[in-house]
Design an enzyme around this catalytic site. Structure first.
Site, PDB file in Angstrom:
ATOM      1  N   THR A 110      46.741  10.402  28.754  1.00 19.90           N
ATOM      2  CA  THR A 110      47.450   9.150  28.514  1.00 19.90           C
ATOM      3  C   THR A 110      47.928   9.019  27.074  1.00 19.90           C
ATOM      4  O   THR A 110      49.118   8.972  26.836  1.00 19.90           O
ATOM      5  CB  THR A 110      46.591   7.964  28.938  1.00 19.90           C
ATOM      6  OG1 THR A 110      45.277   8.102  28.372  1.00 19.90           O
ATOM      7  CG2 THR A 110      46.465   7.913  30.451  1.00 19.90           C
ATOM      8  N   CYS A 111      47.063   8.928  26.088  1.00 17.68           N
ATOM      9  CA  CYS A 111      47.460   9.138  24.695  1.00 17.68           C
ATOM     10  C   CYS A 111      48.109   7.938  24.010  1.00 17.68           C
ATOM     11  O   CYS A 111      48.527   6.980  24.639  1.00 17.68           O
ATOM     12  CB  CYS A 111      48.408  10.333  24.574  1.00 17.68           C
ATOM     13  SG  CYS A 111      47.926  11.751  25.559  1.00 17.68           S
ATOM     14  N   THR A 112      48.194   8.046  22.671  1.00 19.54           N
ATOM     15  CA  THR A 112      48.928   7.133  21.808  1.00 19.54           C
ATOM     16  C   THR A 112      49.599   7.966  20.730  1.00 19.54           C
ATOM     17  O   THR A 112      49.007   8.904  20.210  1.00 19.54           O
ATOM     18  CB  THR A 112      47.999   6.101  21.142  1.00 19.54           C
ATOM     19  OG1 THR A 112      47.206   5.445  22.140  1.00 19.54           O
ATOM     20  CG2 THR A 112      48.802   5.056  20.374  1.00 19.54           C
TER      21      THR A 112
ATOM     22  N   GLU B 221      47.093  11.122  19.536  1.00 11.42           N
ATOM     23  CA  GLU B 221      45.748  11.386  20.052  1.00 11.42           C
ATOM     24  C   GLU B 221      45.870  11.592  21.549  1.00 11.42           C
ATOM     25  O   GLU B 221      46.576  10.870  22.240  1.00 11.42           O
ATOM     26  CB  GLU B 221      44.773  10.258  19.677  1.00 11.42           C
ATOM     27  CG  GLU B 221      45.123   8.874  20.162  1.00 11.42           C
ATOM     28  CD  GLU B 221      44.679   8.613  21.571  1.00 11.42           C
ATOM     29  OE1 GLU B 221      43.939   9.437  22.137  1.00 11.42           O
ATOM     30  OE2 GLU B 221      45.087   7.579  22.127  1.00 11.42           O
TER      31      GLU B 221
ATOM     32  N   ASN C 129      51.334   3.821  26.004  1.00 12.26           N
ATOM     33  CA  ASN C 129      51.750   4.427  27.273  1.00 12.26           C
ATOM     34  C   ASN C 129      52.718   3.546  28.054  1.00 12.26           C
ATOM     35  O   ASN C 129      52.437   3.113  29.175  1.00 12.26           O
ATOM     36  CB  ASN C 129      50.530   4.727  28.145  1.00 12.26           C
ATOM     37  CG  ASN C 129      49.570   5.645  27.460  1.00 12.26           C
ATOM     38  OD1 ASN C 129      48.427   5.283  27.226  1.00 12.26           O
ATOM     39  ND2 ASN C 129      50.014   6.832  27.109  1.00 12.26           N
TER      40      ASN C 129
END
Length: 461
Positions: A5-7, A26, A189
């Protein structure tokens, strides 16, 4: 939907303290382990006959021009998932961040589940072949236009002058914007691009994108093109899972609307920071969990769900900050800052990118628990430290600062020693020194956390 998913955080060269460009992300996973590796892929190691694991996509690749760093999965049974890296032409790429879409565009341009591209493929298919950020946008755009994708993703590219943010739109369409030199972007996201100018030299997109929008009445606005409204979502999930992360970072770094609420859908895409950004400031916000607000998960009882999803999670796999410097000789330009594991408990290390190998503690990650390896060491720190966070927070923060101070000192020394000549072998040896510092200090931190946990055991009398 991608599991990762991440940022993402991006910064132009006039928004940073030393004139570097920054591409940072990340990487997250599900609520399970997914061991990560840090490797250098030489042109000889680059696959020439590529086949995806997530679809039937296959492609014969040209002779690679550049080697590159990356952080692939230790278990490649589902694909490579190179994640992010810097090539030997000093071009950085991160791929990917899962974003949102809406039924209107998916109905017109469905995903190609049969033989399209996905997150597992992008870095391997693009980074070894590009000599600029713009070239990265163009190569990936051409691949997506021709072959399509089976998921919604955001990707970013940078070189020493430019930073580009790229989003997939439906199965075969895409758009990219250049981040202004004096601004930064925080991207959770969701589909993040807002106002898009088709006539600008600072944008690129699929050739028929404007016609697709106009012919199919996709634009809800009478004037202009706001891609977040045209292609994106505005769901309850966005208001608790996505928007608050952008809100918090914009409140911390500046440029956001002072009166905005955490769940707002109309937060700005690019912001001018209050102060020029440092690596330390970027690490702080990428490790954030709404500190200083009522939304911090550590304010709530165990197992009680916090109202908003934070950037720092137990699901963080790795954090890479891809820095391209403008005040050093060419071999020293690329710095692949890296931290494995949950961001609240890890420490960034400034690895040189122009190398021929990577440190063993970061490279040889086992699929099963081995605490001598950095991925597993940080997960051990998180598992112990999270249970006693208020007590151990000063220890954790001090250790992260100590790692930064010690590794920055080595970096400064190596920069000076290699000012006239820097070989890949010299920089590889320097990276081994940096890894040893981080391993030693984080292992010492683990001992301190175990001591705190031992004194708080229930079985005392």
């Amino acid at each position: 939907m991608s599991k990762h998913t991440c940022t993402m955080l991006l910064a132009g060269r006039k928004a940073t303290i030393d004139g570097s460009t920054i591409v940072c992300r990340e990487e997250d996973y599900g609520n399970a382990f997914d061991p990560q590796r840090f490797v250098f892929i030489s042109p000889a190691d680059q696959p020439r006959h590529y086949a995806s694991k997530g679809s039937a996509f296959k492609l014969d690749l040209p002779v690679p021009q550049y080697g590159y760093t990356s952080t692939p999965d230790a278990d490649d049974s589902a694909g490579i998932f190179g994640a992010g890296g810097i090539n030997t032409a000093n071009v950085a790429m991160t791929a990917t961040e899962t974003i949102t879409s809406n039924p209107r565009i998916r109905a017109l341009d469905p995903y190609n589940y049969k033989d399209g591209l996905g997150e597992e493929d992008f870095l391997t298919l693009v980074l070894p072949y590009i000599s600029s950020a713009r070239a990265g946008v163009q190569r990936l755009g051409q691949l997506l236009t021709r072959y399509g994708t089976y998921e919604a993703n955001a990707i970013a590219f940078s070189d020493q002058r430019e930073v580009w943010y790229f989003e997939t739109l439906g199965g075969h369409h895409w758009a990219a914007v250049r981040v202004p030199d004096d601004q930064y972007v925080i991207a959770p996201n969701r589909l993040n691009i807002a106002n898009f100018d088709f006539a600008s030299a600072e944008t690129m997109c699929a050739p028929d994108l404007q016609q697709l929008i106009d012919d199919n009445q996709l634009n809800p606005d009478p004037v202009g093109y706001n891609f977040r409204r045209i292609f994106g979502s505005a769901s309850n999930q966005d208001r608790v899972y996505n928007n608050p992360r952008a809100w918090y970072v914009q409140q911390q770094l500046g440029g956001g609307r002072p009166d905005s609420q955490p769940g707002a859908n109309d937060l700005p895409f690019a912001c001018t920071p209050n102060h020029r950004l440092t690596i330390e400031a970027i690490k702080q916000v990428m490790s954030s969990h709404y500190q200083g607000t009522a939304y911090d998960p550590y304010h709530f009882a165990a197992k009680e769900e916090a109202p908003f999803r934070s950037i720092a999670l137990n699901r963080n796999l790795e954090l890479h900050v891809l820095q391209l410097r403008n005040n050093v000789p060419e071999p020293l330009v690329g710095v692949h800052w890296l931290a494995f594991g949950p961001n609240t408990f890890n420490a960034l290390v400034p690895f040189y990118a122009n190398v021929n190998d990577t440190p063993a503690a970061y490279r040889d990650t086992s699929k099963q628990y081995t605490p001598r390896e950095m991925y597993w060491l940080v997960h051990t720190l998180a598992a112990v430290g999270d249970q006693h966070y208020r007590q151990v927070q000063p220890l954790v923060e001090q250790c992260a600062d100590d790692v930064l101070a010690a590794t920055r000192a080595v970096q400064r020394q190596v920069d000076h020693e290699c000012a006239s000549h820097a070989s890949a072998a010299q920089l590889t040896a320097a990276n081994n020194r940096l890894a040893e510092i981080a391993t030693t200090k984080l292992t010492e931190l683990l001992g301190k956390l175990v001591g705190v946990a031992f004194k708080n055991e229930h079985l005392q009398y």
